[in-house]
Design a protein around this motif. Structure first.
Motif, PDB file in Angstrom:
ATOM      1  N   UNK A 215       1.041  -1.488   0.289  1.00  0.00           N
ATOM      2  CA  UNK A 215      -0.306  -0.184  -0.163  1.00  0.00           C
ATOM      3  C   UNK A 215       1.176   1.421   0.228  1.00  0.00           C
ATOM      4  N   UNK A 216       2.223   1.535   0.823  1.00  0.00           N
ATOM      5  CA  UNK A 216       3.000   2.636   1.108  1.00  0.00           C
ATOM      6  C   UNK A 216       3.211   2.798  -0.562  1.00  0.00           C
ATOM      7  N   UNK A 217       4.116   2.018  -1.224  1.00  0.00           N
ATOM      8  CA  UNK A 217       4.777   2.032  -2.539  1.00  0.00           C
ATOM      9  C   UNK A 217       3.569   2.612  -3.139  1.00  0.00           C
ATOM     10  N   UNK A 218       2.397   1.508  -3.544  1.00  0.00           N
ATOM     11  CA  UNK A 218       1.685   2.104  -4.242  1.00  0.00           C
ATOM     12  C   UNK A 218       1.105   4.287  -3.420  1.00  0.00           C
ATOM     13  N   UNK A 219       1.257   3.973  -1.947  1.00  0.00           N
ATOM     14  CA  UNK A 219       0.479   5.475  -2.592  1.00  0.00           C
ATOM     15  C   UNK A 219       1.623   6.680  -2.958  1.00  0.00           C
ATOM     16  N   UNK A 220       3.268   5.941  -2.703  1.00  0.00           N
ATOM     17  CA  UNK A 220       3.862   7.199  -3.166  1.00  0.00           C
ATOM     18  C   UNK A 220       4.147   7.639  -4.695  1.00  0.00           C
ATOM     19  N   UNK A 221       3.178   5.853  -5.669  1.00  0.00           N
ATOM     20  CA  UNK A 221       3.071   6.775  -7.081  1.00  0.00           C
ATOM     21  C   UNK A 221       1.323   7.521  -7.197  1.00  0.00           C
ATOM     22  N   UNK A 224       0.593  14.038  -7.943  1.00  0.00           N
ATOM     23  CA  UNK A 224       0.656  15.090  -7.501  1.00  0.00           C
ATOM     24  C   UNK A 224       1.075  15.010  -5.597  1.00  0.00           C
ATOM     25  N   UNK A 225       1.057  13.789  -5.244  1.00  0.00           N
ATOM     26  CA  UNK A 225       1.290  13.457  -3.929  1.00  0.00           C
ATOM     27  C   UNK A 225       2.532  13.745  -3.664  1.00  0.00           C
ATOM     28  N   UNK A 226       3.415  15.115  -2.160  1.00  0.00           N
ATOM     29  CA  UNK A 226       4.895  14.788  -2.670  1.00  0.00           C
ATOM     30  C   UNK A 226       5.325  14.507  -1.148  1.00  0.00           C
ATOM     31  N   UNK A 227       4.295  14.110  -0.431  1.00  0.00           N
ATOM     32  CA  UNK A 227       5.029  13.067   0.548  1.00  0.00           C
ATOM     33  C   UNK A 227       4.115  11.722   1.697  1.00  0.00           C
ATOM     34  N   UNK A 228       4.563  11.171   1.476  1.00  0.00           N
ATOM     35  CA  UNK A 228       3.552  10.413   2.617  1.00  0.00           C
ATOM     36  C   UNK A 228       3.810  10.010   3.983  1.00  0.00           C
ATOM     37  N   UNK A 229       3.920  10.095   4.746  1.00  0.00           N
ATOM     38  CA  UNK A 229       4.044   9.982   6.693  1.00  0.00           C
ATOM     39  C   UNK A 229       2.360   8.511   7.160  1.00  0.00           C
ATOM     40  N   UNK A 230       3.650   8.162   7.141  1.00  0.00           N
ATOM     41  CA  UNK A 230       2.912   6.934   8.609  1.00  0.00           C
ATOM     42  C   UNK A 230       2.923   7.127   9.732  1.00  0.00           C
ATOM     43  N   UNK A 231       1.720   7.072  10.957  1.00  0.00           N
ATOM     44  CA  UNK A 231       1.530   7.053  12.196  1.00  0.00           C
ATOM     45  C   UNK A 231       0.573   5.468  12.767  1.00  0.00           C
ATOM     46  N   UNK A 232       0.126   4.748  13.781  1.00  0.00           N
ATOM     47  CA  UNK A 232       2.133   4.493  14.562  1.00  0.00           C
ATOM     48  C   UNK A 232       2.342   3.079  13.930  1.00  0.00           C
ATOM     49  N   UNK A 233       3.378   2.448  14.196  1.00  0.00           N
ATOM     50  CA  UNK A 233       4.163   1.382  13.841  1.00  0.00           C
ATOM     51  C   UNK A 233       4.260   0.648  15.268  1.00  0.00           C
ATOM     52  N   UNK A 234       3.808  -1.137  15.032  1.00  0.00           N
ATOM     53  CA  UNK A 234       4.034  -1.685  16.082  1.00  0.00           C
ATOM     54  C   UNK A 234       5.327  -2.928  15.464  1.00  0.00           C
ATOM     55  N   UNK A 235       6.994  -2.588  16.334  1.00  0.00           N
ATOM     56  CA  UNK A 235       7.828  -3.280  16.247  1.00  0.00           C
ATOM     57  C   UNK A 235       7.733  -4.847  15.837  1.00  0.00           C
ATOM     58  N   UNK A 236       6.157  -5.475  16.529  1.00  0.00           N
ATOM     59  CA  UNK A 236       6.080  -6.608  16.031  1.00  0.00           C
ATOM     60  C   UNK A 236       5.698  -7.252  14.854  1.00  0.00           C
ATOM     61  N   UNK A 237       5.308  -5.984  14.103  1.00  0.00           N
ATOM     62  CA  UNK A 237       4.879  -6.290  12.960  1.00  0.00           C
ATOM     63  C   UNK A 237       5.631  -5.455  11.334  1.00  0.00           C
ATOM     64  N   UNK A 238       6.630  -5.404  11.750  1.00  0.00           N
ATOM     65  CA  UNK A 238       7.516  -4.027  11.254  1.00  0.00           C
ATOM     66  C   UNK A 238       8.680  -4.802  10.400  1.00  0.00           C
ATOM     67  N   UNK A 239       8.183  -5.000   9.428  1.00  0.00           N
ATOM     68  CA  UNK A 239       8.633  -5.766   8.416  1.00  0.00           C
ATOM     69  C   UNK A 239       9.994  -5.189   7.484  1.00  0.00           C
ATOM     70  N   UNK A 240      11.363  -5.337   6.900  1.00  0.00           N
ATOM     71  CA  UNK A 240      11.769  -4.712   6.561  1.00  0.00           C
ATOM     72  C   UNK A 240      11.525  -4.151   5.155  1.00  0.00           C
ATOM     73  N   UNK A 241      10.588  -4.910   4.823  1.00  0.00           N
ATOM     74  CA  UNK A 241      10.121  -4.335   2.807  1.00  0.00           C
ATOM     75  C   UNK A 241       9.307  -2.781   3.349  1.00  0.00           C
ATOM     76  N   UNK A 242       9.397  -2.996   4.256  1.00  0.00           N
ATOM     77  CA  UNK A 242       8.899  -1.285   4.623  1.00  0.00           C
ATOM     78  C   UNK A 242       9.597  -0.255   4.870  1.00  0.00           C
ATOM     79  N   UNK A 243      10.903  -0.601   5.272  1.00  0.00           N
ATOM     80  CA  UNK A 243      12.183   0.219   4.975  1.00  0.00           C
ATOM     81  C   UNK A 243      12.789  -0.023   3.314  1.00  0.00           C
ATOM     82  N   UNK A 244      12.479  -0.949   2.554  1.00  0.00           N
ATOM     83  CA  UNK A 244      13.262  -0.617   1.850  1.00  0.00           C
ATOM     84  C   UNK A 244      11.742  -0.570   0.277  1.00  0.00           C
ATOM     85  N   UNK A 245      10.545   0.155   0.921  1.00  0.00           N
ATOM     86  CA  UNK A 245      10.195   0.714  -0.171  1.00  0.00           C
ATOM     87  C   UNK A 245      10.489   2.138   0.636  1.00  0.00           C
TER      88      UNK A 245
END
Ligand code: 5AD
Ligand code: SF4
Length: 442
Positions: A215-221, A224-245
């Motif tokens: 979803x994050x990758x799609x939001x980045x595309x 007209x939208x120049x910045x995308x942020x998100x909150x909040x994260x839980x470490x248990x569900x935080x995967x490396x793919x988010x950092x890759x995105x």
């Protein structure tokens, strides 16, 4: 024309809920007013994350008790409403509406009931498998918009009231989220903040079945939208793919708020956080090894039942190790319904205050040092407004730092021209613990 006043407490989810409630009321023919005494209907959108937050609404209701006779209606919305339910009518008999966030879709019907003279209207069911979607959101900020992607929470952190106040997780479809984002872009919004109690556990309910990183990758595309942020994260569900995105696309802001709560694995276990200190640090390492310079912030609770001096030292050592750019810290507060109520051994209030002060002092020193290292660098600031007192434009960097600046060609807003909603390269000239100041590079 009927009028309403609303005051909002608590987190960004609540702020955004209020935007939707306001939009709904406007669509029902109400008019918003700035002061409660001008209003026919006075609403409080409440927070119950800590006892202090919860008490605020009862203070407010107390202040306006005398207004009751003047024909005003009072409503309590949000987390205290859900938590206390009909008990609110007993504590504050002049209240006639009590509704939790899972019932906002029924707000128009509840308003009709209120208007027809029903004395006690409630919306307290958590039995809802859908997120609240409305075409009537009245957004507060003309440049940055919130989008809820998931509501509720399925974790059971021992201290936390949210699963009881916001109910089980409900994700929106990726299609409806993307449609909302495109519509916002069309309306001229530059920045989107994705919201959820735990955005990392987002799971598209449609057949596409997207996870959060997708979803994050799609939001980045979205055009007209120049910045995308998100909150909040839980470490248990935080995967490396988010950092890759984030690494792949500069539209995705390089800031991650990753609440740790404690640096001690034994406290984390008692908190039922579902990760150890080492597992948390692995996520921090992913961020530190990323190509982009990712800013990391966190939340910490001190004085959780049974937290020893040694546990607390582990938390202090974690601050040294991670080097957060900012953190929110709280004294543990007992909450109704939560598992931690069972864990006796309550730490004295002044001991909690002592630990909190030590923690905050340590973090302040870290921020002063980290921010001062940025003097001389150039960063992009999105302008949010103008501060008359300091005569600076108020800017924010992708890392979510406040970067206020002067602009030689436009030192102040003019009737026909403001920099709000534009982006500038800014050279940092001064640093404080909580913000940076600089000059636009023209
Ligand atoms: N007491 C103190 N702080 C709490 N938080 C959540 N519940 C409590 C509580 N009972 C803090 C956590 C969370 C933040 C939003 O509020 O740090 O991440
Ligand atoms: Fe407060 Fe939590 Fe409710 Fe947000 S979700 S308003 S922080 S209790």
């Amino acid at each position: 024309m009927r009028t309403f006043y609303i005051e909002t407490f608590g987190c960004q989810m609540n702020a955004h809920d209020s935007e939707k409630v306001i939009g709904t009321l406007l669509s029902q023919g109400y008019q918003q007013v700035a002061k409660p005494d001008q209003a026919d209907l006075v609403l409080y959108n409440t927070c119950s994350i800590r006892d202090k937050a919860e008490q605020k609404v009862f203070h407010r209701l107390q202040e306006f008790k005398k207004e009751h006779g003047k024909g005003k209606l009072f409503g309590v919305l949000g987390c205290v409403a859900q938590q206390e339910g009909e008990r609110i009518f007993e504590r504050a008999p002049h209240v006639s509406l009590v509704a939790g966030s899972a019932s906002y879709a029924k707000l128009p019907q509840m308003l009709v009931q209120l208007e027809s003279g029903t004395r006690r209207v409630t919306g307290l069911s958590l039995d809802n498998d859908q997120a609240f979607e409305t075409p009537f959101t009245q957004r507060d900020n003309p440049h940055r918009a919130y989008i809820t992607i998931i509501e509720g929470c399925d974790k059971s952190c021992a201290y936390c009231v949210v699963p009881f106040t916001r109910g089980p997780e409900r994700s929106r479809t990726s299609q409806s989220i993307l449609n909302e984002a495109r519509e916002l872009a069309r309306m001229g919004y530059l920045e989107i903040q994705l919201l959820g109690q735990n955005v990392n556990s987002y799971r598209d309910p449609s057949p596409a079945g997207w996870d959060f990183a997708r979803l994050l990758r799609a939001m980045g595309e979205v055009d007209g939208i120049r910045r995308v942020r998100f909150t909040t994260s839980h470490p248990r569900d935080f995967v490396k793919d988010i950092i890759d995105a984030i690494d792949e696309n500069p539209v995705l802001c390089n800031h991650v708020h990753l609440p740790v709560q404690s640096g001690s694995s034994s406290v984390l276990a008692r908190m039922q956080r579902l990760y150890t200190r080492d597992e948390y640090m692995r996520r921090i390492d992913w961020m530190k090894q990323a190509r982009r310079n990712i800013s990391i912030t966190t939340d910490i609770i001190v004085g959780f039942p049974g937290e020893t001096e040694e546990d607390f030292e582990h938390t202090l050592a974690l601050l040294d190790e991670v080097q957060y750019d900012s953190l929110f810290s709280f004294k543990y507060s007992r909450r109704p319904n939560t598992a931690a109520l069972e864990l006796g051994d309550h730490i004295a209030e002044d001991e909690k205050s002592r630990r909190l002060a030590i923690l905050q002092e340590k973090q302040r020193a870290i921020q002063i040092r980290r921010n001062s290292e940025l003097v001389g660098t150039v960063d992009e600031a999105f302008v949010e407004g103008y501060n008359q007192a300091t005569r600076q434009w108020i800017g924010r960097t992708t890392q979510n730092r406040t970067l206020n600046f002067i602009h030689p060609q436009q030192p102040e807003p003019r009737e026909d021209a403001t920099l709000a909603g534009t982006a500038w390269r800014v050279r940092v000239t001064r640093a404080g613990p909580n913000s940076l100041a600089g000059e636009a590079v023209i």
